[in-house]
Design an enzyme around this catalytic site. Structure first.
Site, PDB file in Angstrom:
ATOM      1  CB  SER A   1     -13.929  -3.723  -2.157  1.00 18.23           C
ATOM      2  OG  SER A   1     -14.508  -2.805  -3.068  1.00 18.23           O
TER       3      SER A   1
ATOM      4  N   GLY B   1     -16.853   2.327  -3.853  1.00 26.68           N
ATOM      5  CA  GLY B   1     -17.666   3.538  -3.778  1.00 26.68           C
ATOM      6  C   GLY B   1     -19.010   3.435  -4.456  1.00 26.68           C
ATOM      7  CG  LEU B   2     -21.716   0.663  -7.628  1.00 25.92           C
ATOM      8  CD1 LEU B   2     -21.857   1.739  -8.689  1.00 25.92           C
ATOM      9  CD2 LEU B   2     -21.605  -0.714  -8.276  1.00 25.92           C
ATOM     10  CG  LEU B   3     -22.510  -1.034  -3.049  1.00 26.53           C
ATOM     11  CD1 LEU B   3     -22.257  -2.327  -2.268  1.00 26.53           C
ATOM     12  CD2 LEU B   3     -23.812  -1.145  -3.836  1.00 26.53           C
TER      13      LEU B   3
ATOM     14  CG  LEU C   1     -19.112   0.949   1.369  1.00 29.70           C
ATOM     15  CD1 LEU C   1     -18.841   2.369   1.859  1.00 29.70           C
ATOM     16  CD2 LEU C   1     -20.578   0.585   1.569  1.00 29.70           C
ATOM     17  CB  ALA C   2     -18.986  -2.218  -4.803  1.00 31.67           C
TER      18      ALA C   2
ATOM     19  CE1 TYR D   1      -3.278  -2.742   0.007  1.00 31.22           C
ATOM     20  CE2 TYR D   1      -3.743  -2.300   2.307  1.00 31.22           C
ATOM     21  CZ  TYR D   1      -3.996  -3.009   1.154  1.00 31.22           C
ATOM     22  OH  TYR D   1      -4.972  -3.976   1.153  1.00 31.22           O
TER      23      TYR D   1
ATOM     24  CE  LYS E   1     -18.199   7.165  -6.076  1.00 36.52           C
ATOM     25  NZ  LYS E   1     -16.749   7.472  -6.239  1.00 36.52           N
TER      26      LYS E   1
END
Length: 374
Positions: free
Chosen positions: A214, A219-221, A216-217, A60, A224
């Site tokens: 992940s 950011g998909l979930l 929230l995939a 990271y 926004k």
């Protein structure tokens, strides 16, 4: 807030917070993420709320994540309180095949590097980051066990491996007296439910706590994307993102911007409205109550994002709302999984309802925080 309502990691006795702080966002070397001041603030918010489970990796932000995390922990004298998880596998030196992979040589190089960057003499949970498709599983488990016996790591984890590999690793540990695998980290969310085909049973049968990444995939979930808002509808939003990304490297999670996934997002938005909760909280709450899950990794670049995630388990989602999310996100069942559906099973059992025995390990046991002043 539930950060100080600890849960057991798999079948181990290690107590961890149900929400884990992901630190892949600590550093800006990849062109995005949090600078040091913001990363410090995120860490402090999480620690002040009672959180104790922090996830990083040698990969990271080119090592910055580990260095900053070690610095933040030391500055507040929190090493004994924090459960630090890191990972190895990815190559640190182009052209040198042994500077990456799962083998013992790279394992020892990577472990010593992480210990140095974190400024500690032991790591609480050490993961194989991703299977290299070459190294024998017994070599991995022996190297892990040697490091446990040397006092360099406390618990063993696997990430992004096939279920058969993880199953064989645990079996070898049991047969040979190696330190068992306590945790299995994998992608798992409303739009990525393939883990349910094998890994839920793996967790229940072999005592590995599932740690979704992940959730929230990408950011998909997160909220926004709201299909109810005209230009954010599934097709319109997808085409906008595609046009913006033309001729350049696609943003993280681009492959998840599909019409099917936006149908899931649309239902999530409706369920969140009915529940009176933000979309991100509903997605995390739904995931945490899936079989075998011990803790969920959440990352953030802004304090308000982390604040919202840390409250995701402060409510109970109505069963009817859970069922709606289950239905819209139901994954396909390729061979052989369709053979295990109710219709086929009824033929096996002669149309008699045969209840399976309770699992020895399924949901993690919650451990209350110590009483103040005890």
């Amino acid at each position: 807030m539930t950060m100080d309502r600890y849960t057991l990691l798999g079948r181990s006795g290690l107590r961890v917070s149900p929400i884990s702080l992901g630190t892949m966002t600590f550093g800006t070397e990849w062109g995005w993420g949090a600078d040091e001041a913001n990363a410090q603030r995120l860490f402090d918010m999480y620690a002040d709320a009672g959180g104790n489970f922090i996830d990083t990796a040698d990969l990271y932000t080119e090592g910055t994540s580990e260095r900053w995390l070690g610095k933040f922990v030391a500055a507040r004298g929190l090493r004994d309180r924090m459960v630090i998880a890191t990972k190895y596998s990815y190559n640190a030196e182009a052209g040198n095949p042994n500077a990456g992979g799962n083998q013992r040589k790279n394992f020892m190089r990577a472990l010593d590097g992480s210990l140095k960057r974190l400024g500690t003499d032991y790591i609480d949970l050490y993961y194989l980051h991703t299977w290299d498709r070459m190294t024998p599983v017994d070599e991995v488990m022996r190297a892990m066990d040697d490091a446990v016996r040397a006092g360099k790591i406390r618990y063993v984890g696997l990430s992004d491996t096939p279920a058969w590999f993880a199953s064989r690793a645990q079996t070898l540990a049991q047969w040979r007296g190696f330190e068992p695998v306590a945790a299995m980290q994998l992608e798992y969310s409303l739009v990525e439910r393939n883990a349910e085909h094998e890994f839920a049973d793996l967790a229940a049968e072999l005592g590995m706590g599932l740690i979704p990444w992940s959730p929230l995939a990408m950011g998909l979930l997160s909220g926004k994307y709201k299909p109810s808002q005209g230009d954010s509808a599934s097709v319109g939003r997808l085409e906008t993102v595609r046009a913006q990304s033309a001729g350049s490297a696609p943003p993280p999670g681009f492959g998840k911007l599909t019409e099917q996934n936006f149908r899931i997002v649309a239902e999530l938005e409706r369920v969140a409205h009915d529940a009176g909760r933000p979309m991100a909280q509903v997605a995390l709450n739904w995931l945490y109550h899936k079989r075998g899950v011990s803790s969920i990794i959440v990352g953030a670049t802004k304090p308000e994002q982390l604040e919202q995630s840390m409250h995701a388990l402060d409510f109970t989602l109505d069963p009817e709302l859970t069922a709606r999310l289950d239905a819209v996100s139901q994954p396909s069942h390729p061979f052989p999984y369709y053979m295990f559906a109710d219709g086929h099973q009824a033929r096996i059992h002669g149309n008699v309802d045969v209840a399976s025995k309770p699992r020895e390990f399924d949901r993690p046991v919650h451990v209350p925080a110590p009483a103040t002043g005890a």
